[in-house]
Design an enzyme around this catalytic site. Sequence first.
Site, mmCIF file in Angstrom:
data_model
loop_
_atom_site.group_PDB
_atom_site.id
_atom_site.type_symbol
_atom_site.label_atom_id
_atom_site.label_comp_id
_atom_site.label_asym_id
_atom_site.label_seq_id
_atom_site.Cartn_x
_atom_site.Cartn_y
_atom_site.Cartn_z
ATOM 1 N N CYS A 6 0.815 -1.214 0.000
ATOM 2 C CA CYS A 6 0.000 0.000 0.000
ATOM 3 C C CYS A 6 0.848 1.263 0.000
ATOM 4 O O CYS A 6 2.031 1.241 0.350
ATOM 5 C CB CYS A 6 -0.905 -0.011 1.226
ATOM 6 S SG CYS A 6 -2.348 1.046 1.032
ATOM 7 N N ASP A 130 -5.928 -3.274 11.344
ATOM 8 C CA ASP A 130 -4.761 -2.416 11.439
ATOM 9 C C ASP A 130 -4.578 -2.039 12.896
ATOM 10 O O ASP A 130 -5.486 -2.194 13.726
ATOM 11 C CB ASP A 130 -4.967 -1.154 10.565
ATOM 12 C CG ASP A 130 -3.705 -0.321 10.396
ATOM 13 O OD1 ASP A 130 -3.804 0.787 9.859
ATOM 14 O OD2 ASP A 130 -2.617 -0.794 10.813
HETATM 15 O O1 LIG Z 1 -0.494 4.796 4.868
HETATM 16 C C1 LIG Z 1 -1.083 5.839 5.219
HETATM 17 O O2 LIG Z 1 -0.555 6.989 5.145
HETATM 18 C C2 LIG Z 1 -2.501 5.771 5.712
HETATM 19 C C3 LIG Z 1 -3.168 6.953 6.061
HETATM 20 C C4 LIG Z 1 -4.509 6.898 6.472
HETATM 21 C C5 LIG Z 1 -5.181 5.672 6.546
HETATM 22 C C6 LIG Z 1 -4.518 4.481 6.204
HETATM 23 C C7 LIG Z 1 -3.175 4.514 5.801
HETATM 24 N N1 LIG Z 1 -2.478 3.352 5.478
HETATM 25 C C8 LIG Z 1 -3.023 2.046 5.741
HETATM 26 O O3 LIG Z 1 -2.460 1.553 6.970
HETATM 27 C C9 LIG Z 1 -1.967 0.229 6.719
HETATM 28 C C10 LIG Z 1 -0.866 -0.124 7.680
HETATM 29 O O4 LIG Z 1 0.249 0.698 7.432
HETATM 30 P P1 LIG Z 1 1.720 0.242 7.934
HETATM 31 O O5 LIG Z 1 2.060 -1.021 7.184
HETATM 32 O O6 LIG Z 1 1.614 0.040 9.422
HETATM 33 O O7 LIG Z 1 2.604 1.421 7.547
HETATM 34 C C11 LIG Z 1 -1.543 0.312 5.262
HETATM 35 O O8 LIG Z 1 -1.382 -0.930 4.667
HETATM 36 C C12 LIG Z 1 -2.673 1.105 4.647
HETATM 37 O O9 LIG Z 1 -3.741 0.257 4.270
#
Ligand SMILES: O=C(O)c1ccccc1N[C@@H]1O[C@H](COP(=O)(O)O)[C@@H](O)[C@H]1O
Length: 211
Positions: A6, A130
């Site tokens: 992502c 998440d």
């Molecule tokens: O990635 C971002 O900036 C974000 C902002 C707002 C909502 C969701 C976002 N990202 C999502 O969060 C997951 C987990 O992130 P991480 O792997 O812990 O960095 C990511 O996969 C997005 O789906």
Amino acid sequence: MRIKICGITQPEQGKTIASLGATALGFMCVPSSPRYVNVEQIRAVVEQLPENVDKIGVFANASLEEIKQTVLDSGLTGAQLHGDESPEFVLQLREYLPDVEILKALRIRGTEDLEKVSSYTNYVDTVLLDAYHPQQLGGTGITLDWAMLEQFSPGCPWFLAGGLTPDNILDALNQVHPNGIDLSSGVERAPGDKDLDKVAKLFEKLKVVSS
Ligand SMILES: O=C(O)c1ccccc1N[C@@H]1O[C@H](COP(=O)(O)O)[C@@H](O)[C@H]1O
């Protein structure tokens, strides 16, 4: 298993990450995100991708019209709702976008938050777990307490997200058994700039699991 990377912002990186084995790419449609991309930027990536790779837009408390317009204009195949969207909102979105995958992300602090999952499982295609953060909606790099999820088995397919990296993915998958995984900051040099060596390392590690 589905593997979503992502926060894609650059066409060449999207194309390479798909060729490395990602089954889905995620695009941040949340204006406050440092990984935010507009429709033109999403289209520039999507048009380079194979048909069989899912293209998922991530939204947070956006309107039905905004989600519909962005999905249709960008050529997205999925909408991930990462805000406080209700089951009723999901039902309305389904009417707006009947042929698009709907994923509901839930930010999990403790087992009490897991109880919210069941109110969505009849309406969404996929649930995504998440980590919770008091100020940030996602992309935090924080992991969930995987031990809490050892018995987690919702009534629909689900993704594990939150702080996953090539170095902790095997630990996570030894404890929980999702239908997919979702990574963002754990495979980056900087927000929105993916580290292709880390992505390649992730897929090398996953070969161990699938072999
Ligand atoms: O990635 C971002 O900036 C974000 C902002 C707002 C909502 C969701 C976002 N990202 C999502 O969060 C997951 C987990 O992130 P991480 O792997 O812990 O960095 C990511 O996969 C997005 O789906």
